[in-house]
Enzyme design. Sequence first.
Site, PDB file in Angstrom:
ATOM      1  CD  GLU A  11      -2.722  -1.122   2.426  1.00 59.87           C
ATOM      2  OE1 GLU A  11      -4.319  -1.329   2.382  1.00 59.87           O
ATOM      3  OE2 GLU A  11      -2.266  -1.272   3.460  1.00 59.87           O
ATOM      4  CG  ASP A 197     -12.127  -8.189   0.298  1.00 59.67           C
ATOM      5  OD1 ASP A 197     -10.849  -7.412   0.449  1.00 59.67           O
ATOM      6  OD2 ASP A 197     -12.935  -7.963   1.330  1.00 59.67           O
TER       7      ASP A 197
HETATM    8  N1  ADE Z   1      -9.088  -4.744   4.011  1.00 63.17           N
HETATM    9  C1  ADE Z   1      -9.373  -5.202   2.853  1.00 63.17           C
HETATM   10  N2  ADE Z   1     -10.096  -5.999   2.700  1.00 63.17           N
HETATM   11  C2  ADE Z   1     -10.771  -6.199   4.091  1.00 63.17           C
HETATM   12  C3  ADE Z   1     -11.858  -7.066   4.751  1.00 63.17           C
HETATM   13  N3  ADE Z   1     -12.656  -7.602   4.224  1.00 63.17           N
HETATM   14  N4  ADE Z   1     -11.941  -6.745   6.175  1.00 63.17           N
HETATM   15  C4  ADE Z   1     -11.182  -5.851   6.730  1.00 63.17           C
HETATM   16  N5  ADE Z   1     -10.297  -5.214   6.120  1.00 63.17           N
HETATM   17  C5  ADE Z   1      -9.840  -5.279   4.858  1.00 63.17           C
END
Ligand code: ADE
Length: 230
Positions: A11, A197
């Site tokens: 990142e 996600d």
């Molecule tokens: N960072 C990226 N995806 C995430 C998720 N599903 N839960 C917590 N932090 C995250």
Amino acid sequence: MIGIIGAMSIEVDGLLAIMTGRRDRTYCGIRFSRGKIGGTDVVIARSGVGKVMASMCASAMITRFAPSLIINTGVAGAVDPTLKIGDIIVSSGAVQHDFDTSPIDGTPKGWNAELGTVTVQADACSTGVLLRIANEEGISARPGIIASGDSFIADNEKKAELAAVFGASACEMEGAAVAAVAAYNHIPFVILRAISDGADNGAHMDFPAFCKFAADNSIRVLSRAIKELG
Ligand code: ADE
């Protein structure tokens, strides 16, 4: 000076790569890299994952570098089901979704008694700049509430709860901690995240597949925005 915090190397490494005149210092076991991006003074740190590391990093950054703005950048899970992989979400505000003293005092979930709020408001001007630049880069971007907690969310029910209880658009594990530390110190902050996600039952598979793609979108937007934010 602008302070930039990301939890993972993926990142922040793309920003460190374009930094000129870099000088590194370590405080609290965290490396802070100071230099210029696009002629603007910046300090960049990889905090590590979670709210404890993010808080420590933000505190050390404020004490040692006195930034005029703190940006938390990286990837997030989508809570708003209309967000797609790679889309950008910029904080209108941030909440700690796992902070809950309601059984003993009846306060709402996420209530921060020291700040007297659930949602810590982000710097509206910085939010606007980041949204505009994301759009100029051809990346779908919107403002929203970012919910942070010390768990990776990969659960349809938990995702629905974050939307229902906090009106959250996205979830991650650091932003609201950086926000609270910044607010305690009267320093403006903003969170810039790209979706890696869906925070749903498949998130544990999507995250490794799309983390780099999403992180690169945040870096692309931020590297262009720094000049204006400075
Ligand atoms: N960072 C990226 N995806 C995430 C998720 N599903 N839960 C917590 N932090 C995250």
